[in-house]
Design a protein around this motif. Structure first.
Motif, PDB file in Angstrom:
ATOM      1  N   THR A   1       7.184  21.332   1.768  1.00  0.00           N
ATOM      2  CA  THR A   1       6.271  20.195   1.792  1.00  0.00           C
ATOM      3  C   THR A   1       6.513  19.266   0.611  1.00  0.00           C
ATOM      4  N   ARG A   2       6.766  19.847  -0.561  1.00  0.00           N
ATOM      5  CA  ARG A   2       7.044  19.029  -1.737  1.00  0.00           C
ATOM      6  C   ARG A   2       8.293  18.174  -1.525  1.00  0.00           C
ATOM      7  N   GLY A   3       9.339  18.771  -0.929  1.00  0.00           N
ATOM      8  CA  GLY A   3      10.547  18.009  -0.638  1.00  0.00           C
ATOM      9  C   GLY A   3      10.286  16.897   0.370  1.00  0.00           C
ATOM     10  N   LEU A   4       9.549  17.228   1.418  1.00  0.00           N
ATOM     11  CA  LEU A   4       9.229  16.239   2.448  1.00  0.00           C
ATOM     12  C   LEU A   4       8.445  15.070   1.860  1.00  0.00           C
ATOM     13  N   LEU A   5       7.395  15.371   1.105  1.00  0.00           N
ATOM     14  CA  LEU A   5       6.552  14.311   0.546  1.00  0.00           C
ATOM     15  C   LEU A   5       7.284  13.483  -0.500  1.00  0.00           C
ATOM     16  N   THR A   6       8.164  14.122  -1.256  1.00  0.00           N
ATOM     17  CA  THR A   6       8.923  13.370  -2.251  1.00  0.00           C
ATOM     18  C   THR A   6       9.821  12.343  -1.576  1.00  0.00           C
ATOM     19  N   ASN A   7      10.468  12.731  -0.487  1.00  0.00           N
ATOM     20  CA  ASN A   7      11.311  11.777   0.239  1.00  0.00           C
ATOM     21  C   ASN A   7      10.465  10.680   0.871  1.00  0.00           C
ATOM     22  N   LEU A   8       9.338  11.060   1.452  1.00  0.00           N
ATOM     23  CA  LEU A   8       8.496  10.068   2.128  1.00  0.00           C
ATOM     24  C   LEU A   8       7.706   9.197   1.150  1.00  0.00           C
ATOM     25  N   SER A   9       7.727   9.540  -0.144  1.00  0.00           N
ATOM     26  CA  SER A   9       6.942   8.770  -1.116  1.00  0.00           C
ATOM     27  C   SER A   9       7.562   7.421  -1.436  1.00  0.00           C
ATOM     28  N   ASN A  10       8.772   7.185  -0.980  1.00  0.00           N
ATOM     29  CA  ASN A  10       9.441   5.918  -1.278  1.00  0.00           C
ATOM     30  C   ASN A  10       9.639   5.106   0.000  1.00  0.00           C
ATOM     31  N   PRO A  11       8.731   4.168   0.291  1.00  0.00           N
ATOM     32  CA  PRO A  11       8.877   3.378   1.520  1.00  0.00           C
ATOM     33  C   PRO A  11      10.106   2.483   1.509  1.00  0.00           C
ATOM     34  N   LYS A  12      10.703   2.264   0.330  1.00  0.00           N
ATOM     35  CA  LYS A  12      11.935   1.489   0.284  1.00  0.00           C
ATOM     36  C   LYS A  12      13.065   2.211   1.018  1.00  0.00           C
ATOM     37  N   ALA A  13      12.928   3.533   1.176  1.00  0.00           N
ATOM     38  CA  ALA A  13      13.927   4.283   1.936  1.00  0.00           C
ATOM     39  C   ALA A  13      13.973   3.788   3.377  1.00  0.00           C
ATOM     40  N   LEU A  14      12.812   3.405   3.911  1.00  0.00           N
ATOM     41  CA  LEU A  14      12.758   2.888   5.275  1.00  0.00           C
ATOM     42  C   LEU A  14      13.593   1.615   5.388  1.00  0.00           C
ATOM     43  N   LEU A  15      13.465   0.745   4.377  1.00  0.00           N
ATOM     44  CA  LEU A  15      14.247  -0.485   4.392  1.00  0.00           C
ATOM     45  C   LEU A  15      15.728  -0.192   4.178  1.00  0.00           C
TER      46      LEU A  15
ATOM     47  N   VAL B   1       0.834  -1.201   0.000  1.00  0.00           N
ATOM     48  CA  VAL B   1       0.000   0.000   0.000  1.00  0.00           C
ATOM     49  C   VAL B   1       0.872   1.255   0.000  1.00  0.00           C
ATOM     50  N   LEU B   2       1.880   1.278   0.855  1.00  0.00           N
ATOM     51  CA  LEU B   2       2.775   2.432   0.918  1.00  0.00           C
ATOM     52  C   LEU B   2       3.549   2.600  -0.388  1.00  0.00           C
ATOM     53  N   ARG B   3       3.959   1.469  -0.981  1.00  0.00           N
ATOM     54  CA  ARG B   3       4.715   1.529  -2.228  1.00  0.00           C
ATOM     55  C   ARG B   3       3.864   2.090  -3.365  1.00  0.00           C
ATOM     56  N   VAL B   4       2.613   1.629  -3.465  1.00  0.00           N
ATOM     57  CA  VAL B   4       1.723   2.100  -4.530  1.00  0.00           C
ATOM     58  C   VAL B   4       1.380   3.575  -4.322  1.00  0.00           C
ATOM     59  N   ALA B   5       1.155   3.976  -3.073  1.00  0.00           N
ATOM     60  CA  ALA B   5       0.857   5.390  -2.798  1.00  0.00           C
ATOM     61  C   ALA B   5       2.046   6.271  -3.165  1.00  0.00           C
ATOM     62  N   GLY B   6       3.239   5.840  -2.818  1.00  0.00           N
ATOM     63  CA  GLY B   6       4.435   6.592  -3.171  1.00  0.00           C
ATOM     64  C   GLY B   6       4.634   6.660  -4.671  1.00  0.00           C
ATOM     65  N   ALA B   7       4.389   5.544  -5.362  1.00  0.00           N
ATOM     66  CA  ALA B   7       4.527   5.516  -6.817  1.00  0.00           C
ATOM     67  C   ALA B   7       3.531   6.471  -7.468  1.00  0.00           C
ATOM     68  N   ALA B   8       2.297   6.479  -6.968  1.00  0.00           N
ATOM     69  CA  ALA B   8       1.276   7.371  -7.526  1.00  0.00           C
ATOM     70  C   ALA B   8       1.680   8.833  -7.346  1.00  0.00           C
ATOM     71  N   TYR B   9       2.283   9.153  -6.210  1.00  0.00           N
ATOM     72  CA  TYR B   9       2.712  10.532  -5.968  1.00  0.00           C
ATOM     73  C   TYR B   9       3.807  10.945  -6.953  1.00  0.00           C
ATOM     74  N   LEU B  10       4.781  10.071  -7.174  1.00  0.00           N
ATOM     75  CA  LEU B  10       5.868  10.393  -8.106  1.00  0.00           C
ATOM     76  C   LEU B  10       5.349  10.544  -9.540  1.00  0.00           C
ATOM     77  N   ILE B  11       4.420   9.675  -9.929  1.00  0.00           N
ATOM     78  CA  ILE B  11       3.839   9.776 -11.272  1.00  0.00           C
ATOM     79  C   ILE B  11       3.046  11.076 -11.404  1.00  0.00           C
ATOM     80  N   TRP B  12       2.315  11.447 -10.355  1.00  0.00           N
ATOM     81  CA  TRP B  12       1.571  12.718 -10.365  1.00  0.00           C
ATOM     82  C   TRP B  12       2.520  13.899 -10.511  1.00  0.00           C
ATOM     83  N   LEU B  13       3.652  13.875  -9.782  1.00  0.00           N
ATOM     84  CA  LEU B  13       4.648  14.933  -9.920  1.00  0.00           C
ATOM     85  C   LEU B  13       5.141  15.020 -11.366  1.00  0.00           C
ATOM     86  N   GLY B  14       5.401  13.855 -11.965  1.00  0.00           N
ATOM     87  CA  GLY B  14       5.846  13.825 -13.353  1.00  0.00           C
ATOM     88  C   GLY B  14       4.823  14.430 -14.298  1.00  0.00           C
TER      89      GLY B  14
END
Length: 200
Positions: free
Chosen positions: A110-124, A70-83
């Motif tokens: 906020t854009r910087g914060l959300l862009t970093n948080l959009s990738n849950p793989k960063a947590l791993l 769920v987190l991965r898909v949400a992050g992916a959707a955010y990056l695609i929206w930015l694109g």
């Protein structure tokens, strides 16, 4: 040990990704202040990811695949929206108000914060660095020092990027080649989003 954390994180930070693309584009189009604030937002995201690792959330994502997905898909959707936002604004005025971001500092941060948080793989990623380099018995102050190293490293790199890409020379290149630069960044962000969505 702290030096090892610094080197590992620096090597990861230097690789092109959504954070680098965002800071570069923000500094080019909106100027140094907005670029720096976007970079500080990214550094804040790094602090939150590190805090999550210290709280054990990386282990939670490893054990619950549905939450990770769920987190991965949400992050992916955010990056695609930015694109998509970048692509739509590619033909606009190089230094006018962009449809994806106004000149307001809060939006850049906020854009910087959300862009970093959009990738849950960063947590791993942070979890693997800390697991490999921080022994379980280390005192809390040393763990917090490692977090401070990561955050300072992230802030310094992204602020330096913002500083460079807000210079007159860089902005003149951007003014001349805005459609190509914006569309390249848009495609890269969308591709990163698709990769994130499809990678398990």
């Amino acid at each position: 040990m702290l030096a090892a954390v610094f080197v590992a994180h620096l090597l990861a930070t230097l690789s092109p990704g959504p954070n680098v693309l965002l800071v570069m584009h923000t500094a080019l189009q909106h100027g140094r202040r907005a670029g720096v604030l976007a970079g500080l937002g990214i550094a804040t995201g790094a602090a939150l990811w590190c805090a999550a690792v210290l709280l054990g959330l990386s282990l939670l994502l490893e054990r619950f695949e549905a939450l990770s997905m769920v987190l991965r898909v949400a992050g992916a959707a955010y990056l695609i929206w930015l694109g998509l936002c970048l692509w739509q604004g590619a033909r606009g005025d190089a230094f006018g108000a962009a449809p994806a971001l106004s000149r307001g500092g809060a939006q850049a941060f906020t854009r910087g914060l959300l862009t970093n948080l959009s990738n849950p793989k960063a947590l791993l990623f942070y979890g693997s660095i800390f697991a490999a380099l921080l022994a379980p018995g280390l005192p809390l102050w040393l763990r917090l020092a490692a977090v401070a190293v990561v955050v300072a490293d992230s802030a310094a790199w992204h602020v330096a990027l913002a500083w460079y890409f807000s210079t007159a020379g860089a902005r003149e290149i951007y003014r001349r080649a805005k459609p190509a630069i914006d569309r390249s960044a848009a495609l890269a962000l969308a591709a990163l989003g698709l990769w994130l969505a499809l990678s398990g």
